[in-house]
Motif scaffolding. Structure first.
Motif, PDB file in Angstrom:
ATOM      1  N   LEU A  14      13.361  39.069 -12.667  1.00  0.00           N
ATOM      2  CA  LEU A  14      13.864  37.887 -11.973  1.00  0.00           C
ATOM      3  C   LEU A  14      12.774  36.817 -12.054  1.00  0.00           C
ATOM      4  CD1 LEU A  14      16.281  36.909 -10.287  1.00  0.00           C
ATOM      5  CD2 LEU A  14      15.035  37.683  -8.258  1.00  0.00           C
ATOM      6  N   LEU A  76      15.515  32.342  -3.280  1.00  0.00           N
ATOM      7  CA  LEU A  76      16.670  32.734  -4.082  1.00  0.00           C
ATOM      8  C   LEU A  76      17.914  32.316  -3.302  1.00  0.00           C
ATOM      9  CD1 LEU A  76      17.320  34.277  -6.729  1.00  0.00           C
ATOM     10  CD2 LEU A  76      17.654  36.303  -5.295  1.00  0.00           C
ATOM     11  N   SER A  78      22.326  31.007  -3.506  1.00  0.00           N
ATOM     12  CA  SER A  78      23.578  30.962  -4.251  1.00  0.00           C
ATOM     13  C   SER A  78      24.612  30.175  -3.466  1.00  0.00           C
ATOM     14  CB  SER A  78      24.097  32.370  -4.576  1.00  0.00           C
ATOM     15  OG  SER A  78      25.114  32.285  -5.564  1.00  0.00           O
ATOM     16  N   VAL A  91      23.196  31.102  -9.382  1.00  0.00           N
ATOM     17  CA  VAL A  91      22.057  31.495  -8.548  1.00  0.00           C
ATOM     18  C   VAL A  91      20.940  30.518  -8.871  1.00  0.00           C
ATOM     19  CG1 VAL A  91      20.311  33.281  -8.137  1.00  0.00           C
ATOM     20  CG2 VAL A  91      22.721  33.919  -8.382  1.00  0.00           C
ATOM     21  N   TRP A 106      20.183  37.334   1.482  1.00  0.00           N
ATOM     22  CA  TRP A 106      20.706  38.412   0.636  1.00  0.00           C
ATOM     23  C   TRP A 106      20.588  39.732   1.395  1.00  0.00           C
ATOM     24  CZ3 TRP A 106      22.569  37.234  -4.268  1.00  0.00           C
ATOM     25  CH2 TRP A 106      22.322  35.928  -4.707  1.00  0.00           C
ATOM     26  N   HIS A 125      24.788  38.569  -1.812  1.00  0.00           N
ATOM     27  CA  HIS A 125      24.649  37.275  -1.135  1.00  0.00           C
ATOM     28  C   HIS A 125      25.410  37.319   0.181  1.00  0.00           C
ATOM     29  CE1 HIS A 125      25.179  32.800  -0.731  1.00  0.00           C
ATOM     30  NE2 HIS A 125      23.875  32.934  -0.923  1.00  0.00           N
ATOM     31  N   LEU A 132      23.838  39.897  -7.009  1.00  0.00           N
ATOM     32  CA  LEU A 132      22.873  39.356  -7.963  1.00  0.00           C
ATOM     33  C   LEU A 132      22.970  40.145  -9.260  1.00  0.00           C
ATOM     34  CD1 LEU A 132      20.548  37.264  -8.231  1.00  0.00           C
ATOM     35  CD2 LEU A 132      19.000  39.125  -7.593  1.00  0.00           C
ATOM     36  N   VAL A 149      20.921  34.464 -14.798  1.00  0.00           N
ATOM     37  CA  VAL A 149      21.082  35.284 -13.597  1.00  0.00           C
ATOM     38  C   VAL A 149      22.160  34.600 -12.776  1.00  0.00           C
ATOM     39  CG1 VAL A 149      19.988  36.057 -11.450  1.00  0.00           C
ATOM     40  CG2 VAL A 149      18.728  36.164 -13.605  1.00  0.00           C
ATOM     41  N   ALA A 151      25.681  35.529  -9.713  1.00  0.00           N
ATOM     42  CA  ALA A 151      26.264  36.477  -8.768  1.00  0.00           C
ATOM     43  C   ALA A 151      27.680  36.793  -9.234  1.00  0.00           C
ATOM     44  CB  ALA A 151      26.271  35.898  -7.358  1.00  0.00           C
ATOM     45  N   ASN A 159      24.312  44.802 -11.915  1.00  0.00           N
ATOM     46  CA  ASN A 159      23.687  44.285 -10.698  1.00  0.00           C
ATOM     47  C   ASN A 159      22.790  45.280  -9.979  1.00  0.00           C
ATOM     48  OD1 ASN A 159      26.114  45.544  -9.416  1.00  0.00           O
ATOM     49  ND2 ASN A 159      27.098  43.616  -9.889  1.00  0.00           N
TER      50      ASN A 159
END
Length: 188
Positions: A14, A76, A78, A91, A106, A125, A132, A149, A151, A159
């Motif tokens: 990531l 991070l 979304s 994301v 998350w 999320h 993710l 990357v 969702a 994932n």
């Protein structure tokens, strides 16, 4: 506790840096990279605005957290924008100095009571319930070869993530629990 999160199926970390999406939210991009020695792949596990995460305390399965990008201080994030390559859920990284909004939260999905370092986990999320994910689509310029990357709404092999290189904190000591009389170490 900064660490790298790796997507297992595609073996990417990531990653983020101060490059913004040219579409969608226009926020800081989040990608997957294969490079191990890149400081832009370090994320710090933090509590939410309503539930603190004490240093050294294990993260429980089902706990809601924030992942803050160490180099830029953005979380991070979304929302319902479409991701640029696959049209899944975008994301991004959002906020300043670790402060953002509820779309930075998350939930850690794992098999036991706590997230074990070697365990594969999913990150769901909290607001949209997307997982993710990385499915292998790769960007061209300016982030050539990096994977998208995003969702996804369903659990699948795309994932699963695992903590890799990083700094892992042991639990903080309780005052009075020491018998050697030395001062408690308080800085991070």
């Amino acid at each position: 506790m900064p660490s790298q999160q790796t997507a297992l199926l595609h073996n990417v970390r990531l990653h983020s840096h101060d490059v913004r999406y040219g579409s969608g939210s226009g926020q800081q991009s989040v990608t997957g990279v294969t490079t191990v020695e890149d400081s832009n792949s370090y994320w710090s596990v933090r509590g939410t605005s309503t539930a603190l995460c004490q240093r050294g305390t294990p993260v429980t399965c089902g706990q809601t957290i924030r992942l803050t990008h160490v180099n830029t201080g953005r979380n991070l994030h979304s929302h319902y924008f479409a991701s640029p390559l696959s049209s899944n859920q975008e994301v991004s990284a959002f906020g300043e100095e670790g402060e953002g909004d509820s779309l930075d939260e998350w939930t850690v999905l794992c098999g036991g009571a706590v997230w074990e370092r070697e365990e594969s986990v999913r990150f769901q999320h909290a607001a949209t319930e997307g997982l993710l994910s990385v499915t292998g689509e790769q960007y061209g310029r300016p982030i050539h070869g990096q994977c998208e990357v995003h969702a996804m709404p369903t659990a699948n092999q795309h994932n699963y993530w695992r903590a890799m290189e990083g700094v892992f904190m042991k639990p903080s000591e309780t005052p009075g629990a020491r018998d050697n009389g030395s001062p408690i170490h308080t800085e991070f």
